[in-house]
Design a protein around this motif. Structure first.
Motif: not given
Length: 372
Positions: A88-89, A91-93, A95-96, A168, A172, A229, A243
């Motif tokens: 998973l991406p 967080n806050q990146s 990709d996210h 955001l 997820y 999500v 996750k």
């Protein structure tokens, strides 16, 4: 020398082909299973190139089609890694952000979204006023028309970035399906749900706006993985550190698949693991529930506070029917403090610091009218 004009494809997909290939028949990348709910017809394999598309749906000038093509190219690797590598991406990146952006655009680009606007446009002039003779003002129709033009569609999809900022802070995770019943998709595969509002029997406006408390999105990624999500102030999925959350309960998988039928227009898609018996059984179960995306317009009479003697206004609530099947999924539970969350007003139904309000429903207050 004149620049050569780029060919604009006639057959334009509203569910990206890269995404459909995640569900291809025996992973051939070319064909997919199809069930048409209008014709009650099951076909093991049809070309992906012919599925979930419409002629020049995004216009003939190529502006929107090209924008979507780049958007899909940016998104595809992120979603492939989810089911190929269980990754998973961060967080806050970036990709996210791209992950959430793809999900919002997938909803906004669907023909059902524009069908809803068209239905509002037709119904509004026929809607009776609550405080004056005749019908409500039709001055909103032009705005509804504009959103359905090619430029309106492009503007709408570009505005999706604004919505993403409100998402955001949502949690997820991946749901890993370990049963023999595969995940399926439809011609409208992004599921917007709200178990919290469903449990509270909250009826005012739609339960599916992106900014609402208890908001949930479910997106199947292939036959074995689904991206979930959700509002972590209301729910928990698996343990805090997990996750990837494995589900071995067939009833939970069947409920998530049932939502695809209820959210669809006419078409269900799947890979070789979905038998005709399984798909047709789900279809029969879906008939017991109300489908999503039916439009309605309600007019509410509003009295002004003291100091506005004899003044009233009307509020027009334009909304769509929600997905309500009393959803209950293994390992997806309400957190204890969610029972103390109050719902007292329209503003109170939104999460903290949400800027964008009114995705699925549209509410207007008209100019005050002096009653005679």
């Amino acid at each position: 020398m004149a620049e050569k004009k780029k060919h604009i494809p006639k057959n334009q997909h509203f569910v990206p082909q890269f995404f459909q290939r995640f569900f291809s028949y025996e992973n051939d990348g070319k064909t997919i299973g199809m069930f048409n709910t209008q014709l009650d017809r099951f076909i093991n394999q049809v070309p992906i190139s012919s599925q979930l598309s419409s002629d020049y749906f995004y216009g003939r000038d190529g502006n929107l089609e090209n924008w979507l093509s780049k958007h899909e190219s940016d998104s595809a690797p992120i979603f492939r890694e989810m089911w190929e590598k269980e990754k998973l991406p961060i967080n806050q990146s970036p990709d996210h952000f791209k992950m959430l952006h793809f999900m919002v655009v997938l909803d906004l680009r669907n023909p059902i979204h524009f069908k809803i606007l068209n239905n509002f446009e037709k119904k509004l002039p026929k809607t009776k006023s609550k405080i004056s003779e005749g019908n409500v003002s039709g001055n909103m129709v032009s705005g509804l028309k504009e959103h359905q033009t090619d430029q309106g569609k492009l503007n709408s999809l570009k505005s999706a970035e604004q919505i993403v900022s409100d998402l955001l802070n949502l949690e997820y995770k991946l749901i890993k399906n370990t049963t023999s019943n595969p995940f399926i998709i439809s011609d409208n595969p992004i599921i917007l749900y709200n178990q919290f509002f469903e449990k509270r029997n909250w009826k005012f406006c739609s339960q599916r706006d992106f900014g609402l408390k208890g908001f949930q999105m479910f997106l199947p990624l292939n036959d074995s993985y689904m991206l979930a999500v959700y509002d972590s102030n209301i729910y928990k999925l698996g343990t805090k550190k997990q996750k990837i959350v494995a589900i071995d309960d067939k009833n939970s998988i069947d409920q998530l698949n049932l939502l695809q039928f209820l959210n669809s227009e006419t078409t269900i898609n799947f890979n070789h693991k979905a038998s005709q018996y399984y798909i047709e059984t789900l279809y029969q179960k879906s008939k017991k529930f109300k489908k999503a995306n039916d439009t309605s317009i309600n007019v509410h009479k509003m009295n002004f506070p003291k100091g506005y003697d004899n003044h009233t206004a009307q509020m027009i609530e334009m909304g769509v029917s929600d997905l309500n099947i009393k959803l209950k999924i293994q390992k997806l539970n309400f957190i204890s403090k969610s029972s103390a969350v109050k719902l007292k007003s329209i503003d109170n139904q939104y999460r903290k610091n949400v800027k964008y309000k009114g995705h699925v429903h549209v509410v207007y207050k008209l100019v005050p009218i002096i009653e005679k």
